[in-house]
Design a protein around this motif. Structure first.
Motif, PDB file in Angstrom:
ATOM      1  N   GLU A  53       6.729 -12.561   2.774  1.00 62.42           N
ATOM      2  CA  GLU A  53       7.841 -13.383   3.259  1.00 62.42           C
ATOM      3  C   GLU A  53       9.186 -12.746   2.924  1.00 62.42           C
ATOM      4  O   GLU A  53      10.122 -12.754   3.736  1.00 62.42           O
ATOM      5  CB  GLU A  53       7.745 -14.780   2.653  1.00 62.42           C
ATOM      6  CG  GLU A  53       6.519 -15.554   3.121  1.00 62.42           C
ATOM      7  CD  GLU A  53       6.310 -16.843   2.359  1.00 62.42           C
ATOM      8  OE1 GLU A  53       5.596 -17.722   2.860  1.00 62.42           O
ATOM      9  OE2 GLU A  53       6.856 -16.977   1.245  1.00 62.42           O
ATOM     10  N   ILE A  54       9.303 -12.167   1.728  1.00 64.71           N
ATOM     11  CA  ILE A  54      10.552 -11.495   1.349  1.00 64.71           C
ATOM     12  C   ILE A  54      10.790 -10.283   2.250  1.00 64.71           C
ATOM     13  O   ILE A  54      11.914 -10.040   2.720  1.00 64.71           O
ATOM     14  CB  ILE A  54      10.500 -11.086  -0.129  1.00 64.71           C
ATOM     15  CG1 ILE A  54      10.391 -12.329  -1.019  1.00 64.71           C
ATOM     16  CG2 ILE A  54      11.715 -10.264  -0.510  1.00 64.71           C
ATOM     17  CD1 ILE A  54      10.179 -12.016  -2.486  1.00 64.71           C
ATOM     18  N   LEU A  55       9.726  -9.503   2.511  1.00 64.92           N
ATOM     19  CA  LEU A  55       9.864  -8.305   3.342  1.00 64.92           C
ATOM     20  C   LEU A  55      10.340  -8.663   4.749  1.00 64.92           C
ATOM     21  O   LEU A  55      11.174  -7.961   5.336  1.00 64.92           O
ATOM     22  CB  LEU A  55       8.528  -7.561   3.395  1.00 64.92           C
ATOM     23  CG  LEU A  55       8.520  -6.291   4.248  1.00 64.92           C
ATOM     24  CD1 LEU A  55       9.396  -5.221   3.589  1.00 64.92           C
ATOM     25  CD2 LEU A  55       7.097  -5.779   4.417  1.00 64.92           C
ATOM     26  N   ALA A  56       9.821  -9.769   5.301  1.00 63.29           N
ATOM     27  CA  ALA A  56      10.227 -10.162   6.653  1.00 63.29           C
ATOM     28  C   ALA A  56      11.718 -10.447   6.716  1.00 63.29           C
ATOM     29  O   ALA A  56      12.412 -10.073   7.683  1.00 63.29           O
ATOM     30  CB  ALA A  56       9.425 -11.395   7.086  1.00 63.29           C
ATOM     31  N   VAL A  57      12.268 -11.109   5.685  1.00 59.48           N
ATOM     32  CA  VAL A  57      13.710 -11.383   5.670  1.00 59.48           C
ATOM     33  C   VAL A  57      14.502 -10.088   5.498  1.00 59.48           C
ATOM     34  O   VAL A  57      15.538  -9.866   6.156  1.00 59.48           O
ATOM     35  CB  VAL A  57      14.043 -12.388   4.550  1.00 59.48           C
ATOM     36  CG1 VAL A  57      15.544 -12.634   4.482  1.00 59.48           C
ATOM     37  CG2 VAL A  57      13.296 -13.691   4.771  1.00 59.48           C
ATOM     38  N   LEU A  58      14.044  -9.205   4.613  1.00 61.29           N
ATOM     39  CA  LEU A  58      14.761  -7.948   4.372  1.00 61.29           C
ATOM     40  C   LEU A  58      14.845  -7.098   5.632  1.00 61.29           C
ATOM     41  O   LEU A  58      15.887  -6.486   5.928  1.00 61.29           O
ATOM     42  CB  LEU A  58      14.066  -7.164   3.252  1.00 61.29           C
ATOM     43  CG  LEU A  58      14.089  -7.786   1.847  1.00 61.29           C
ATOM     44  CD1 LEU A  58      13.236  -6.957   0.896  1.00 61.29           C
ATOM     45  CD2 LEU A  58      15.524  -7.877   1.318  1.00 61.29           C
ATOM     46  N   ARG A  59      13.763  -7.025   6.395  1.00 63.26           N
ATOM     47  CA  ARG A  59      13.749  -6.175   7.585  1.00 63.26           C
ATOM     48  C   ARG A  59      14.621  -6.754   8.714  1.00 63.26           C
ATOM     49  O   ARG A  59      15.030  -6.017   9.619  1.00 63.26           O
ATOM     50  CB  ARG A  59      12.309  -6.006   8.077  1.00 63.26           C
ATOM     51  CG  ARG A  59      11.459  -5.144   7.145  1.00 63.26           C
ATOM     52  CD  ARG A  59      11.984  -3.738   7.079  1.00 63.26           C
ATOM     53  NE  ARG A  59      11.158  -2.853   6.250  1.00 63.26           N
ATOM     54  CZ  ARG A  59      11.584  -2.246   5.158  1.00 63.26           C
ATOM     55  NH1 ARG A  59      12.833  -2.427   4.769  1.00 63.26           N
ATOM     56  NH2 ARG A  59      10.790  -1.468   4.468  1.00 63.26           N
ATOM     57  N   ASN A  60      14.906  -8.051   8.666  1.00 62.07           N
ATOM     58  CA  ASN A  60      15.731  -8.665   9.703  1.00 62.07           C
ATOM     59  C   ASN A  60      17.208  -8.779   9.299  1.00 62.07           C
ATOM     60  O   ASN A  60      18.029  -9.267  10.074  1.00 62.07           O
ATOM     61  CB  ASN A  60      15.197 -10.062  10.047  1.00 62.07           C
ATOM     62  CG  ASN A  60      13.856 -10.000  10.759  1.00 62.07           C
ATOM     63  OD1 ASN A  60      13.629  -9.093  11.562  1.00 62.07           O
ATOM     64  ND2 ASN A  60      12.969 -10.938  10.467  1.00 62.07           N
ATOM     65  N   HIS A  61      17.552  -8.382   8.072  1.00 65.95           N
ATOM     66  CA  HIS A  61      18.940  -8.473   7.612  1.00 65.95           C
ATOM     67  C   HIS A  61      19.598  -7.098   7.738  1.00 65.95           C
ATOM     68  O   HIS A  61      19.024  -6.083   7.333  1.00 65.95           O
ATOM     69  CB  HIS A  61      18.977  -8.943   6.146  1.00 65.95           C
ATOM     70  CG  HIS A  61      20.322  -9.435   5.721  1.00 65.95           C
ATOM     71  ND1 HIS A  61      21.333  -8.599   5.354  1.00 65.95           N
ATOM     72  CD2 HIS A  61      20.810 -10.702   5.610  1.00 65.95           C
ATOM     73  CE1 HIS A  61      22.400  -9.312   5.032  1.00 65.95           C
ATOM     74  NE2 HIS A  61      22.101 -10.613   5.178  1.00 65.95           N
ATOM     75  N   PRO A  62      20.818  -7.055   8.279  1.00 68.95           N
ATOM     76  CA  PRO A  62      21.471  -5.734   8.501  1.00 68.95           C
ATOM     77  C   PRO A  62      21.659  -4.941   7.223  1.00 68.95           C
ATOM     78  O   PRO A  62      21.546  -3.710   7.228  1.00 68.95           O
ATOM     79  CB  PRO A  62      22.816  -6.121   9.138  1.00 68.95           C
ATOM     80  CG  PRO A  62      22.617  -7.490   9.696  1.00 68.95           C
ATOM     81  CD  PRO A  62      21.618  -8.171   8.807  1.00 68.95           C
ATOM     82  N   ALA A  63      21.934  -5.610   6.103  1.00 71.85           N
ATOM     83  CA  ALA A  63      22.237  -4.880   4.868  1.00 71.85           C
ATOM     84  C   ALA A  63      21.008  -4.238   4.246  1.00 71.85           C
ATOM     85  O   ALA A  63      21.126  -3.278   3.481  1.00 71.85           O
ATOM     86  CB  ALA A  63      22.903  -5.827   3.853  1.00 71.85           C
ATOM     87  N   THR A  64      19.821  -4.755   4.542  1.00 70.22           N
ATOM     88  CA  THR A  64      18.599  -4.246   3.887  1.00 70.22           C
ATOM     89  C   THR A  64      17.567  -3.761   4.892  1.00 70.22           C
ATOM     90  O   THR A  64      16.435  -3.492   4.515  1.00 70.22           O
ATOM     91  CB  THR A  64      17.976  -5.352   3.024  1.00 70.22           C
ATOM     92  OG1 THR A  64      17.712  -6.499   3.845  1.00 70.22           O
ATOM     93  CG2 THR A  64      18.879  -5.743   1.883  1.00 70.22           C
ATOM     94  N   ARG A  65      17.948  -3.654   6.164  1.00 70.92           N
ATOM     95  CA  ARG A  65      16.967  -3.270   7.176  1.00 70.92           C
ATOM     96  C   ARG A  65      16.375  -1.895   6.898  1.00 70.92           C
ATOM     97  O   ARG A  65      15.196  -1.650   7.120  1.00 70.92           O
ATOM     98  CB  ARG A  65      17.613  -3.314   8.557  1.00 70.92           C
ATOM     99  CG  ARG A  65      16.625  -3.000   9.696  1.00 70.92           C
ATOM    100  CD  ARG A  65      17.291  -3.097  11.057  1.00 70.92           C
ATOM    101  NE  ARG A  65      17.661  -4.483  11.347  1.00 70.92           N
ATOM    102  CZ  ARG A  65      18.910  -4.911  11.489  1.00 70.92           C
ATOM    103  NH1 ARG A  65      19.917  -4.050  11.362  1.00 70.92           N
ATOM    104  NH2 ARG A  65      19.166  -6.176  11.754  1.00 70.92           N
ATOM    105  N   GLY A  66      17.158  -0.970   6.389  1.00 68.09           N
ATOM    106  CA  GLY A  66      16.668   0.387   6.136  1.00 68.09           C
ATOM    107  C   GLY A  66      16.335   0.670   4.690  1.00 68.09           C
ATOM    108  O   GLY A  66      16.015   1.817   4.351  1.00 68.09           O
ATOM    109  N   THR A  67      16.408  -0.348   3.811  1.00 71.64           N
ATOM    110  CA  THR A  67      16.117  -0.121   2.397  1.00 71.64           C
ATOM    111  C   THR A  67      14.622   0.109   2.193  1.00 71.64           C
ATOM    112  O   THR A  67      13.804  -0.700   2.649  1.00 71.64           O
ATOM    113  CB  THR A  67      16.563  -1.330   1.561  1.00 71.64           C
ATOM    114  OG1 THR A  67      17.958  -1.542   1.768  1.00 71.64           O
ATOM    115  CG2 THR A  67      16.283  -1.092   0.073  1.00 71.64           C
TER     116      THR A  67
END
Length: 861
Positions: A799-813
């Motif tokens: 669930e955390i990964l899904a939010v990270l991949r959809n947020h501009p600040a963490t999409r490429g982290t």
């Protein structure tokens, strides 16, 4: 003319001599045969007697060993029960009794109650530090009697008595019975210090020995490990208390293994005996069970005499038979008549056998070593639909197989090749079973077995109806499984759907409660508080139902890792203390002096302990006490026990304690509950490889315990001092400090990762123990690398990964998954979800360092 006559007489004399010689040889053969048979019978008789004697001795050893094990189990459990009662006495005599009332009727009533709970204990006494009898469980008034000269009190006074102890039997001077004295030091909350003394009559052990002694000549004895006799059956009261340490069997039992077998003179008997001994584990007693050798072998002696008589009878019969054989040689005609009669009987037997075969419900065929049919029945022909032309002896398997292949029983095949292959399988068969379906749909089961000396026997059964019933059962089971899955999915869906309106109800109620612009009246405040309380109860019910649905559907995921029990106890104290304080309940958490780690899921362990602790508070008396203790036990498990001083659970309701939606008669009480908390707790404990149980006594309280496997010693992985963690070129060219965020709920894993990361140059590590907080930290201050555990409180790693991949600040982290789930499908699922790498626990430090370095120098970092 005289020559022919002389020649004829010579021929007749030669014939007579030949016949006499023939009869003489027959007599000699008969005598030799009779002697051979007699010698063989004698050898067989001697062998049989010796073997039966050995079997009886082995039987005596088995009987005494089995009885010794049963008696050892009874004695061990009995002593353990007495110790448990003495150990539980401080709980029964709680701090409500002042020290001045220790000799009063209230304490005496409790001691009498403890006496009545065990058929073994005659009396429990309380003795103070001076050796004075303070109180006991007898009906008479307790008088201040000094027991300072008793051996057990001298041990206590000298400091040699630090725990439970058992002393040699002594005869009561008033009632004249022998009793064992079992003692344990006690310290009561009211300040009383002294001894709890239990008088255990040895007759309790003797009565049990008598109940299990099932044969005459059997003796069961109980000794202390110093050889002192405690109890015996048949009774030997005049020897109780005497030492038999010099007896060979007792010396062998004391100095040998925990169990053993002995032969020889008995300890309390002079005759020869066969017996076994067993030492009771942890307790200073041993058990001996023996049987009288002569009484046990009495039937063997009778069989020996009877066998000798039978041998003599057989020998006489053989001699008579030999004489009869002499006469049989004289009458060939009689032999021919006997042969004819035998052939007639054989024909009758063959006809009877064929009738029996035809009456069977199954088909049968017997083929000789050269695969020719020698026996069959009518069902064989009918089940295989073989025409009448093959209903005759001498038909070969090849003929029948060729007919079936040409008829199409084996499908479109090459007849010769199919027949050749099936003949090879029949010849090589060592016992096979197969199923064949006829064109009309009937299902036949063939069971083929080789016969001794060659040949094959085959049994044919029509299993059409059996297969139909099996299919119906499978369909019914699948339907039941679908219904159960649908039920679980429905409960899960409904639980999620109910949360949305409940969120609005609780949210608006809270706004109304704290709105300073429009303060509520007292009645409105009371109503809103009732709404919030009911909403919280409904939310807990929804959460429990959702957990139950996940467990039943198999969708709940556990992260089994090393968990520090002290951390879990601290979490329990923080969450349980406010609830206990509101009811004036004393919460005591006995944290262990040394750190223990168990293999479990930290989140679910916290849920289990909080559920047991909240139950102990809710169903307790106002002003009562809740005690949480930790104890390592045999078998590599750690027991966490939660004890309360509540009203206890009645015996008739105890089998339903872990049953879902069963509140054990508390449905109409003021205590809120769902009735499924303990059911969920039991399932979670079992899913983590543990066990759960309880003990409860009405009016005293209940103790619920959880056994979890202890984590094996796992020393912290260290790197060689002279081995760099990063390549020198990379470490030297890095210009700025990199930020790594680690989201992990296990404190020991966090500590290990800190040690690993701190050894890397120019890396700053931050950590969060909750999934939601970890996501918030990543979005507030985007790191260069995120390390995620999969199973986290509040949010999973997916669930955390899904939010990270959809947020501009963490999409490429870059995101590294670090989990205890090590199955190939777990790794594949994580990589498909978008994790850059996946490592499993326990970690390999070098692999972690290498992966972190690769992800930090990757383009996305």
């Amino acid at each position: 003319m005289s020559l022919p006559a002389t020649s004829q007489r010579t021929d007749q004399r030669d014939i007579r001599l030949a016949r006499r010689a023939q009869f003489l040889r027959a007599r000699l053969l008969a005598v030799a045969f009779a002697l051979t048979v007699l010698i063989g019978l004698a050898a067989l008789l001697v062998t049989s007697l010796v073997r039966s004697q050995q079997m009886l001795v082995l039987e005596a050893e088995r009987i005494t060993s089995s009885l010794a094990a049963a008696v050892e189990n009874f004695v061990g459990r009995s002593i353990l029960a007495v110790d448990a009662m003495l150990q539980g006495l401080p709980t029964a005599l709680d701090r409500d009794f002042p020290i001045a009332e220790m000799d009063g009727p209230g304490v005496k009533a409790i001691l009498r109650q403890v006496n009545e709970q065990s058929f073994l204990i005659r009396n429990i006494r309380l003795v103070d530090e001076r050796g004075l009898l303070v109180n006991d469980g007898l009906a008479r008034r307790t008088r201040p009697t000094s027991l300072a000269d008793e051996p057990w009190f001298r041990h206590y006074r000298d400091g040699r008595l630090t725990g439970f102890a058992m002393f040699p039997p002594m005869r009561d001077r008033l009632v004249g019975i022998w009793s064992l004295t079992m003692v344990r030091p006690v310290v009561l909350p009211n300040g009383f210090r002294g001894l709890a003394v239990a008088d255990v009559p040895v007759s309790g052990f003797s009565d049990f020995f008598n109940s299990v002694a099932s044969s005459d000549g059997l003796r069961i004895s109980l000794f202390q490990t110093d050889g002192v006799l405690v109890a015996s059956d048949p009774p030997a009261e005049d020897r109780i208390g005497q030492s038999f340490a010099t007896h060979p069997h007792i010396q062998q039992a004391i100095a040998g293994e925990r169990t053993g077998i002995f032969h020889g003179p008995g300890v309390l008997d002079t005759g020869q005996r066969i017996g076994a001994w067993r030492q009771v584990p942890v307790r200073p007693v041993l058990v001996t069970v023996s049987i009288d050798h002569e009484k046990h072998m009495v039937y063997w002696y009778q069989d020996r005499s009877r066998s000798l008589l039978i041998f003599c009878g057989i020998a006489g019969a053989i001699l008579v038979l030999t004489a009869v054989v002499f006469k049989l040689f004289r009458s060939q005609e009689h032999a021919m008549e006997t042969l004819v009669s035998s052939e007639a009987r054989f024909a009758e037997t063959a006809q009877l056998l064929q009738t029996t075969l035809d009456s069977m419900s199954e088909g049968l065929s017997v083929f000789s070593e050269d695969l020719m049919m020698v026996a069959w029945n009518q069902q064989f022909l009918e089940l295989l639909q073989i025409p009448e032309q093959f209903n005759r002896p001498g038909v070969s398997v090849r003929e029948i197989l060729t007919f079936q292949a040409e008829r199409g029983d084996f499908g479109p095949v090459n007849v010769e090749a199919e027949v050749r292959e099936r003949l090879a399988r029949i010849r090589a068969a060592t016992g096979v079973a197969m199923v064949r379906t006829r064109e009309d749909g009937h299902i036949l089961r063939l069971r083929r077995r080789p016969m001794p000396g060659g040949g094959v026997v085959t049994i044919y059964s029509d299993v059409t109806q059996d297969r139909l019933r099996e299919q119906q059962l499978i369909q019914a089971q699948q339907a039941a499984e679908r219904a159960n899955k649908a039920k679980s999915e429905f409960l899960s869906s409904m639980s999620h759907e109910l949360r949305t309106p409940l969120n609005a109800v609780l949210g608006y109620a809270q706004l109304m409660r704290v709105n300073p612009a429009e303060p509520l009246t007292a009645d409105q405040t009371e109503a809103v508080d009732a709404i919030l309380q009911a909403g919280d109860h409904l939310l807990r019910l929804i959460s429990d139902v959702l957990d139950l649905a996940r467990i039943e559907s198999g969708s709940i995921a556990l992260s089994i890792e090393r968990v520090d029990v002290c951390k879990a106890l601290d979490h329990l104290r923080q969450n349980l203390q406010p609830l206990a304080r509101r009811r004036g309940i004393d919460l005591v958490i006995d944290a262990p002096s040394v750190s223990f780690e168990v293999m479990s899921d930290l989140t679910r362990l916290n849920q289990i302990l909080l559920n047991l602790g909240s139950n102990a508070v809710k169903y307790n008396r106002d002003g009562g006490r809740v005690t949480v203790s930790v104890e390592p036990r045999i078998g590599g498990v750690l027991r966490i026990a939660v004890a309360d001083t509540g009203f206890g659970i009645p015996a008739d309701l105890q089998p339903s304690v872990f049953q879902a939606f069963n509140r054990l008669g508390q449905e109409n009480s003021a205590v809120e509950g769902t009735g499924i908390g303990l059911n969920i707790t039991r399932r979670l404990v079992e899913m983590m490889g543990g066990q759960i149980g309880f003990e409860s006594l009405v009016g005293v309280g209940s103790t619920f315990w959880v056994d979890l496997p202890l984590a094996e010693a796992d020393p912290e992985p260290l790197l060689p001092v002279d081995q760099p963690l990063l390549p020198a070129a990379v470490a030297g060219t890095r210009e700025r400090t990199r930020h790594v965020l680690y989201v992990e709920d296990n404190p020991s894993n966090l500590a290990l990762m800190r040690k690993v990361i701190l050894r890397l140059p120019r890396i700053r590590l931050t950590a969060e123990e909750d999934g939601a907080r970890g996501l918030a930290a990543a979005l507030a201050d985007p790191p260069d690398l995120i390390i995620l555990d999969i199973h986290l409180p509040s949010m999973t790693g997916f669930e955390i990964l899904a939010v990270l991949r959809n947020h501009p600040a963490t999409r490429g982290t870059p995101v590294l998954a670090l989990s205890a789930a090590a199955m190939p499908e777990d790794v594949e699922r994580a990589l498909e979800a978008g994790f850059d790498r996946y490592l499993t626990k326990p970690i390999n430090v070098l692999d972690v360092v290498k992966t972190v370095e690769e992800l930090l120098v990757s383009p996305g970092a």
